[in-house]
Design an enzyme around this catalytic site. Structure first.
Site, mmCIF file in Angstrom:
data_model
loop_
_atom_site.group_PDB
_atom_site.id
_atom_site.type_symbol
_atom_site.label_atom_id
_atom_site.label_comp_id
_atom_site.label_asym_id
_atom_site.label_seq_id
_atom_site.Cartn_x
_atom_site.Cartn_y
_atom_site.Cartn_z
ATOM 1 N N SER A 13 -7.225 1.206 8.555
ATOM 2 C CA SER A 13 -8.175 2.034 8.141
ATOM 3 C C SER A 13 -8.309 2.421 6.706
ATOM 4 O O SER A 13 -9.181 3.231 6.021
ATOM 5 C CB SER A 13 -8.076 3.357 8.989
ATOM 6 O OG SER A 13 -6.910 4.099 8.831
ATOM 7 N N GLY A 14 -6.892 2.374 5.926
ATOM 8 C CA GLY A 14 -6.979 2.544 4.624
ATOM 9 C C GLY A 14 -6.062 3.996 4.438
ATOM 10 O O GLY A 14 -6.091 4.549 3.522
ATOM 11 N N LYS A 15 -5.406 4.131 5.510
ATOM 12 C CA LYS A 15 -4.715 5.566 5.274
ATOM 13 C C LYS A 15 -3.459 5.603 4.096
ATOM 14 O O LYS A 15 -3.424 6.186 3.662
ATOM 15 C CB LYS A 15 -4.115 5.963 6.664
ATOM 16 C CG LYS A 15 -3.344 5.058 7.562
ATOM 17 C CD LYS A 15 -3.076 5.518 9.087
ATOM 18 C CE LYS A 15 -2.166 4.601 9.768
ATOM 19 N NZ LYS A 15 -2.958 2.998 9.804
ATOM 20 N N ALA A 37 9.683 2.500 8.737
ATOM 21 C CA ALA A 37 9.628 1.305 9.352
ATOM 22 C C ALA A 37 10.708 0.580 9.274
ATOM 23 O O ALA A 37 11.809 0.653 8.340
ATOM 24 C CB ALA A 37 8.567 0.279 8.892
ATOM 25 N N HIS A 51 4.005 -4.084 1.297
ATOM 26 C CA HIS A 51 3.284 -2.892 1.125
ATOM 27 C C HIS A 51 4.277 -2.448 -0.100
ATOM 28 O O HIS A 51 3.677 -1.720 -0.763
ATOM 29 C CB HIS A 51 3.894 -1.833 2.358
ATOM 30 C CG HIS A 51 2.662 -1.999 3.361
ATOM 31 N ND1 HIS A 51 1.493 -1.666 3.123
ATOM 32 C CD2 HIS A 51 2.844 -2.624 4.797
ATOM 33 C CE1 HIS A 51 0.696 -1.828 4.152
ATOM 34 N NE2 HIS A 51 1.404 -2.101 5.292
ATOM 35 N N ARG A 55 3.077 -0.770 -4.410
ATOM 36 C CA ARG A 55 3.138 0.570 -4.737
ATOM 37 C C ARG A 55 3.709 0.306 -6.244
ATOM 38 O O ARG A 55 4.227 -0.746 -6.578
ATOM 39 C CB ARG A 55 4.263 1.332 -3.820
ATOM 40 C CG ARG A 55 4.017 1.452 -2.702
ATOM 41 C CD ARG A 55 4.765 2.418 -1.814
ATOM 42 N NE ARG A 55 6.103 2.019 -1.596
ATOM 43 C CZ ARG A 55 6.814 1.274 -0.588
ATOM 44 N NH1 ARG A 55 5.981 1.086 0.376
ATOM 45 N NH2 ARG A 55 8.019 0.960 -0.460
#
Length: 205
Positions: A13-15, A37, A51, A55
């Site tokens: 969702s793009g959170k 995770a 991910h 960042r």
């Protein structure tokens, strides 16, 4: 007491991207990214590395699959923004290998984790903020297994507790933020939905 921001959303969702976007609003911000995770298989390791690559390189990363609030408390002071991503995996970690997912001890462990995260946010300087990411788990079909239903219930209650404590709560839908509580973050792109709503008072019947 630092600002607590809760970002909810479904899968893809793009959170997480919204959490990163908010964190980068302050160009001089020292950011701590707390990852819950665990790299249990090759596919998960690939996702974690992907991910991490998205960042900023100068951000600090803390891997904390459990005892998140305590792990944050042991870090040196000076982080103006802390991202916790995500509550869903934290709850999953607490459920792993538990013979009875509905056991009171499991619920107590989740409540304790969430309480420690809120206390960690409250202990931050007033100019700092904590951004907590979690999945919205109440919009799909009821899970078919007892484990799935227990997971949904635990994450849902954790979300309600965090939303009640948060200064801002945002629901991500297709990459767009719907502001549930607090001030908007993208002007006309945000929709204010019941800014005074107390999530903890909502019961899932």
């Amino acid at each position: 007491m630092g600002e607590l921001i809760l970002i909810l959303g479904g899968a893809r969702s793009g959170k997480s991207a919204e959490a990163v976007r908010i964190a980068t609003e302050r160009t001089d911000s020292r950011v701590l990214f707390v990852a819950t995770a665990e790299p249990g298989d090759d596919e998960m390791r690939f996702r974690i590395e992907k991910h991490r690559g998205e960042r900023p390189a100068h951000w600090h990363t803390l891997e904390a699959p459990c005892n998140v609030g305590m792990a944050i408390g042991r870090q040196p002071q000076g982080f103006s923004t802390i991202i916790v991503d995500c509550i869903t995996l934290l709850v999953s970690n607490l459920l792993v290998d538990k013979p009875d997912p509905y056991a009171e001890a499991v619920r107590e462990s989740v409540d304790q984790e969430i309480g420690e995260i809120v206390r960690a946010a409250n202990g931050m300087p007033c100019t700092s903020r904590m951004i907590v990411v979690s999945n919205e788990v109440g919009t799909g079909m009821a899970p078919l297994t007892p484990l799935g239903r227990a997971f949904r219930d635990l994450v849902g209650q954790a979300n309600q507790t965090l939303a009640a404590a948060a200064d801002r709560a945002i629901l991500m839908v297709a990459g767009l933020p719907l502001v549930l509580k607090g001030e908007g973050t993208r002007g006309t792109a945000s929709v204010l939905l019941g800014a005074e709503a107390n999530a903890a008072s909502v019961k899932d019947e």
